[in-house]
Design a protein around this motif. Structure first.
Motif, short mmCIF file in Angstrom:
data_model
loop_
_atom_site.label_atom_id
_atom_site.label_comp_id
_atom_site.label_asym_id
_atom_site.label_seq_id
_atom_site.Cartn_x
_atom_site.Cartn_y
_atom_site.Cartn_z
N MET A 201 0.85 -1.19 0.00
CA MET A 201 0.00 0.00 0.00
C MET A 201 0.89 1.24 0.00
SD MET A 201 -3.00 -1.13 2.59
CE MET A 201 -2.12 -2.28 3.60
N CYS A 202 0.70 2.08 -1.03
CA CYS A 202 1.51 3.29 -1.20
C CYS A 202 0.64 4.42 -1.73
CB CYS A 202 2.62 3.05 -2.22
SG CYS A 202 3.84 1.82 -1.78
N LYS A 203 1.02 5.62 -1.38
CA LYS A 203 0.37 6.79 -1.97
C LYS A 203 0.91 7.04 -3.38
CE LYS A 203 -0.57 8.84 2.48
NZ LYS A 203 -0.37 9.93 3.41
N ASP A 204 2.13 6.60 -3.63
CA ASP A 204 2.79 6.75 -4.93
C ASP A 204 2.48 5.52 -5.81
OD1 ASP A 204 4.52 7.13 -7.06
OD2 ASP A 204 6.34 6.84 -5.89
N PRO A 205 1.91 5.71 -7.00
CA PRO A 205 1.60 4.55 -7.85
C PRO A 205 2.85 3.84 -8.38
CG PRO A 205 1.17 6.59 -9.04
CD PRO A 205 1.51 6.97 -7.62
N ASP A 206 4.01 4.50 -8.34
CA ASP A 206 5.25 3.91 -8.83
C ASP A 206 6.18 3.52 -7.68
OD1 ASP A 206 4.49 4.29 -11.52
OD2 ASP A 206 5.11 6.38 -11.39
N CYS A 207 5.62 3.04 -6.62
CA CYS A 207 6.36 2.68 -5.40
C CYS A 207 7.40 1.59 -5.71
CB CYS A 207 5.36 2.19 -4.37
SG CYS A 207 6.06 1.74 -2.80
N GLU A 208 8.63 1.79 -5.24
CA GLU A 208 9.71 0.83 -5.51
C GLU A 208 9.49 -0.52 -4.81
OE1 GLU A 208 13.07 1.87 -2.19
OE2 GLU A 208 13.04 3.10 -4.00
N ILE A 209 8.68 -0.55 -3.77
CA ILE A 209 8.41 -1.81 -3.07
C ILE A 209 7.71 -2.80 -4.00
CG2 ILE A 209 7.21 -2.87 -1.11
CD1 ILE A 209 7.45 -0.14 0.31
N ILE A 210 6.87 -2.29 -4.89
CA ILE A 210 6.15 -3.15 -5.83
C ILE A 210 7.13 -3.89 -6.73
CG2 ILE A 210 4.52 -3.15 -7.78
CD1 ILE A 210 3.22 -0.67 -6.37
N ASP A 211 8.12 -3.18 -7.23
CA ASP A 211 9.13 -3.80 -8.09
C ASP A 211 9.91 -4.87 -7.33
OD1 ASP A 211 10.61 -3.95 -10.60
OD2 ASP A 211 12.27 -3.06 -9.47
N LYS A 212 10.29 -4.58 -6.11
CA LYS A 212 11.03 -5.55 -5.30
C LYS A 212 10.19 -6.79 -5.01
CE LYS A 212 13.90 -2.09 -2.99
NZ LYS A 212 14.18 -1.44 -1.70
N MET A 213 8.92 -6.59 -4.69
CA MET A 213 8.03 -7.73 -4.41
C MET A 213 7.87 -8.61 -5.65
SD MET A 213 6.78 -8.27 -1.40
CE MET A 213 5.64 -9.49 -1.99
N SER A 214 7.69 -7.98 -6.80
CA SER A 214 7.42 -8.74 -8.03
C SER A 214 8.60 -9.61 -8.45
CB SER A 214 7.04 -7.80 -9.16
OG SER A 214 8.13 -6.99 -9.54
N ARG A 215 9.78 -9.34 -7.93
CA ARG A 215 10.97 -10.11 -8.29
C ARG A 215 11.26 -11.28 -7.34
NH1 ARG A 215 13.90 -7.24 -12.15
NH2 ARG A 215 13.08 -5.13 -12.48
N LEU A 216 10.47 -11.43 -6.30
CA LEU A 216 10.71 -12.53 -5.36
C LEU A 216 10.36 -13.87 -5.99
CD1 LEU A 216 9.25 -11.13 -2.01
CD2 LEU A 216 11.66 -11.45 -2.61
N PRO A 217 11.11 -14.92 -5.66
CA PRO A 217 10.76 -16.25 -6.15
C PRO A 217 9.39 -16.67 -5.60
CG PRO A 217 12.86 -16.29 -4.95
CD PRO A 217 12.31 -14.92 -4.83
N LYS A 218 8.65 -17.40 -6.40
CA LYS A 218 7.33 -17.94 -6.03
C LYS A 218 6.34 -16.83 -5.71
CE LYS A 218 9.16 -22.28 -4.31
NZ LYS A 218 9.19 -23.21 -3.19
N CYS A 219 6.51 -15.68 -6.34
CA CYS A 219 5.61 -14.54 -6.13
C CYS A 219 4.89 -14.24 -7.44
CB CYS A 219 6.41 -13.32 -5.67
SG CYS A 219 5.36 -11.92 -5.25
N ARG A 220 3.58 -14.02 -7.35
CA ARG A 220 2.77 -13.76 -8.54
C ARG A 220 1.90 -12.55 -8.30
NH1 ARG A 220 -2.28 -14.87 -10.40
NH2 ARG A 220 -2.93 -15.94 -8.52
N PHE A 221 1.92 -11.61 -9.24
CA PHE A 221 1.05 -10.44 -9.18
C PHE A 221 -0.40 -10.91 -9.21
CE2 PHE A 221 -1.58 -7.41 -11.54
CZ PHE A 221 -1.43 -6.28 -10.76
N ASP A 222 -1.23 -10.30 -8.36
CA ASP A 222 -2.65 -10.66 -8.31
C ASP A 222 -3.51 -9.54 -8.92
OD1 ASP A 222 -4.92 -12.24 -7.56
OD2 ASP A 222 -5.18 -10.96 -5.81
N ARG A 223 -3.48 -8.34 -8.32
CA ARG A 223 -4.27 -7.23 -8.86
C ARG A 223 -3.80 -5.90 -8.25
NH1 ARG A 223 -7.39 -9.91 -5.27
NH2 ARG A 223 -8.24 -8.77 -3.52
N HIS A 224 -4.33 -4.84 -8.85
CA HIS A 224 -4.04 -3.48 -8.38
C HIS A 224 -5.36 -2.73 -8.30
CE1 HIS A 224 -1.93 0.36 -7.92
NE2 HIS A 224 -2.89 0.85 -8.67
N TYR A 225 -5.54 -1.95 -7.24
CA TYR A 225 -6.73 -1.11 -7.11
C TYR A 225 -6.38 0.09 -6.23
CZ TYR A 225 -7.34 -3.61 -2.66
OH TYR A 225 -7.14 -4.16 -1.41
#
Length: 100
Positions: A62-86
């Motif tokens: 959860m971020c106020k910034d739509p381009d939050c760097e945490i999202i990029d780091k999360m998406s690169r983890l092994p066994k991690c799959r993007f679900d949705r954004h809202y």
């Protein structure tokens, strides 16, 4: 150390100090943050016993910034799959399914 605590430490290293599990209803979160919960447990059986168990967590960044760097780091983890954004209350929520 159990796997959930190891996951918590991993999420702290990715998202900073604002990582939450089982948030009390009266608690106010600080952004950006990561909230996670158990989403499902997959069991493999043999001889009527569970021989392998995989826990899937629903992780929400959860971020106020739509381009939050945490999202990029999360998406690169092994066994991690993007679900949705809202967006809710001007906070961007990006969810992932993470097996850990």
């Amino acid at each position: 150390m159990n796997n959930r605590l190891k996951l918590h430490d991993l999420l702290l290293s990715i998202g900073g100090p604002n990582v939450y599990y089982q948030i009390p209803s009266s608690f106010t979160m600080k952004y950006p943050c990561i909230k996670y919960t158990i989403n499902k447990i997959d069991n493999d059986h043999a001889n009527d016993l569970v021989y392998k168990q995989d826990t899937c967590y629903l992780v929400t960044v959860m971020c106020k910034d739509p381009d939050c760097e945490i999202i990029d780091k999360m998406s690169r983890l092994p066994k991690c799959r993007f679900d949705r954004h809202y967006v809710q209350d001007n906070i961007h929520h990006t969810t992932f399914e993470l097996y850990y």
